[in-house]
Write a protein that holds these residues in place. Sequence first.
Motif, short mmCIF file in Angstrom:
data_model
loop_
_atom_site.label_atom_id
_atom_site.label_comp_id
_atom_site.label_asym_id
_atom_site.label_seq_id
_atom_site.Cartn_x
_atom_site.Cartn_y
_atom_site.Cartn_z
N ASP A 161 0.84 -1.20 0.00
CA ASP A 161 0.00 0.00 0.00
C ASP A 161 0.87 1.25 0.00
N ARG A 162 0.38 2.30 -0.65
CA ARG A 162 1.12 3.58 -0.72
C ARG A 162 0.64 4.51 0.38
N ILE A 163 1.60 4.98 1.20
CA ILE A 163 1.30 5.90 2.30
C ILE A 163 1.99 7.22 2.01
N ALA A 164 1.23 8.25 1.74
CA ALA A 164 1.80 9.55 1.37
C ALA A 164 2.08 10.39 2.61
N PHE A 165 3.22 11.07 2.61
CA PHE A 165 3.59 12.00 3.67
C PHE A 165 3.48 13.42 3.12
N VAL A 166 2.56 14.19 3.65
CA VAL A 166 2.48 15.61 3.32
C VAL A 166 2.78 16.34 4.63
N LEU A 167 4.06 16.48 4.92
CA LEU A 167 4.50 16.92 6.23
C LEU A 167 5.67 17.90 6.14
N PRO A 168 5.75 18.81 7.09
CA PRO A 168 6.97 19.60 7.25
C PRO A 168 8.00 18.72 7.95
N ASN A 169 9.20 19.23 8.18
CA ASN A 169 10.18 18.49 8.98
C ASN A 169 9.64 18.29 10.39
N CYS A 170 9.59 17.05 10.83
CA CYS A 170 9.10 16.73 12.17
C CYS A 170 9.56 15.32 12.52
N ALA A 171 9.52 15.00 13.80
CA ALA A 171 9.93 13.68 14.25
C ALA A 171 9.03 12.59 13.66
N GLU A 172 7.73 12.89 13.54
CA GLU A 172 6.78 11.90 13.02
C GLU A 172 7.15 11.44 11.60
N PHE A 173 7.75 12.34 10.82
CA PHE A 173 8.16 11.98 9.46
C PHE A 173 9.16 10.82 9.52
N LEU A 174 10.18 10.94 10.38
CA LEU A 174 11.20 9.90 10.47
C LEU A 174 10.63 8.61 11.06
N PHE A 175 9.82 8.74 12.11
CA PHE A 175 9.20 7.53 12.68
C PHE A 175 8.40 6.78 11.60
N ALA A 176 7.63 7.55 10.83
CA ALA A 176 6.73 6.94 9.85
C ALA A 176 7.48 6.26 8.71
N VAL A 177 8.64 6.80 8.32
CA VAL A 177 9.45 6.16 7.28
C VAL A 177 9.79 4.73 7.69
N PHE A 178 10.28 4.58 8.93
CA PHE A 178 10.66 3.26 9.41
C PHE A 178 9.44 2.37 9.64
N ALA A 179 8.34 2.95 10.09
CA ALA A 179 7.13 2.17 10.36
C ALA A 179 6.52 1.63 9.08
N VAL A 180 6.42 2.48 8.07
CA VAL A 180 5.81 2.07 6.80
C VAL A 180 6.63 0.96 6.14
N THR A 181 7.95 1.15 6.08
CA THR A 181 8.79 0.15 5.43
C THR A 181 8.88 -1.13 6.26
N LYS A 182 8.70 -1.00 7.56
CA LYS A 182 8.78 -2.19 8.42
C LYS A 182 7.67 -3.19 8.15
N ILE A 183 6.52 -2.69 7.70
CA ILE A 183 5.40 -3.59 7.43
C ILE A 183 5.25 -3.88 5.93
N GLY A 184 6.24 -3.45 5.14
CA GLY A 184 6.21 -3.76 3.71
C GLY A 184 5.37 -2.83 2.88
#
Length: 279
Positions: free
Chosen positions: A47-70
């Motif tokens: 599934d495609r998860i789009a990030f429409v975000l400024p620089n923030c900690a959640e951006f980095l967390f989400a990168v690892f979370a999304v890729t972790k579940i494939g």
Amino acid sequence: MLQSRVKQHPEKLVLIFKDNQWSYAGFQREVDRIANGLIRIGVKRGDRIAFVLPNCAEFLFAVFAVTKIGAVFVPLNPQYTAEEAEYVLQHSEASVVITSPELLPLIEAVRDKLPDLSQVIVTGEGGTAESLSWKDFLSGAADHYLKIAIDPEELASITYTSGTTDRPKGVMLSQYAYAFAPRMRAQGLRWNENDRVLCVLPLFHVNALCHTCIAMMSVGGSIVLTEKFSASRFWTEVREYSVTTSSIMRTIPQILLSLPEQSDDGDNPLRLVVTLLSP
């Protein structure tokens, strides 16, 4: 990569953003909460998860979370117009958007034109009747380690070009690309676990995400993340957070070099700055 760093030094500082700090173990807990939250709302492998975000900690967390579940993350330039955002979200077939309260109106303006979009998640205190607040999204989400087998050649992200010659093109990057290229860059620059990198560039861009943040994490170092570049705060941030390295490009080097000379300019811990100068 993250798991190996957590095993090596779980309590070592990995991220500073505004007034908040996370250890490697704390970073992983945030990643696992988001990963479990995504699974709970029905996100599946691919599934495609789009990030429409400024620089923030959640951006980095989400990168690892999304890729972790494939799943696949799609970072968008937060300065896109509605038309530009609509094109990338439609072209990537994004089913979920993670955005911030100030950027939510951009998504709402084009939502009815996105047939694949099923959920919008809003960081911070945001959230509306048609979107999911960050608090509700993470409410009850477990922070335990997820063991999901991922093939290195699986798609990790679709990152769009700037579109200077035509419509932006979606560059497809594998899990392996995100693990290998940053590690090689960090080794080439001789970064190590004692280094702290100052990230002032936008995270939607591969330089900041891949070659700055993930590269530093690959060697067990620390990241100082800012919302955006500030010429007046750059050297203050370098000294305040004991920054040893940074990656800057385009007009930023000229801006810094044009600042009035100060008597204590040489009194800073920087040992290496990687830069690309504009013509």
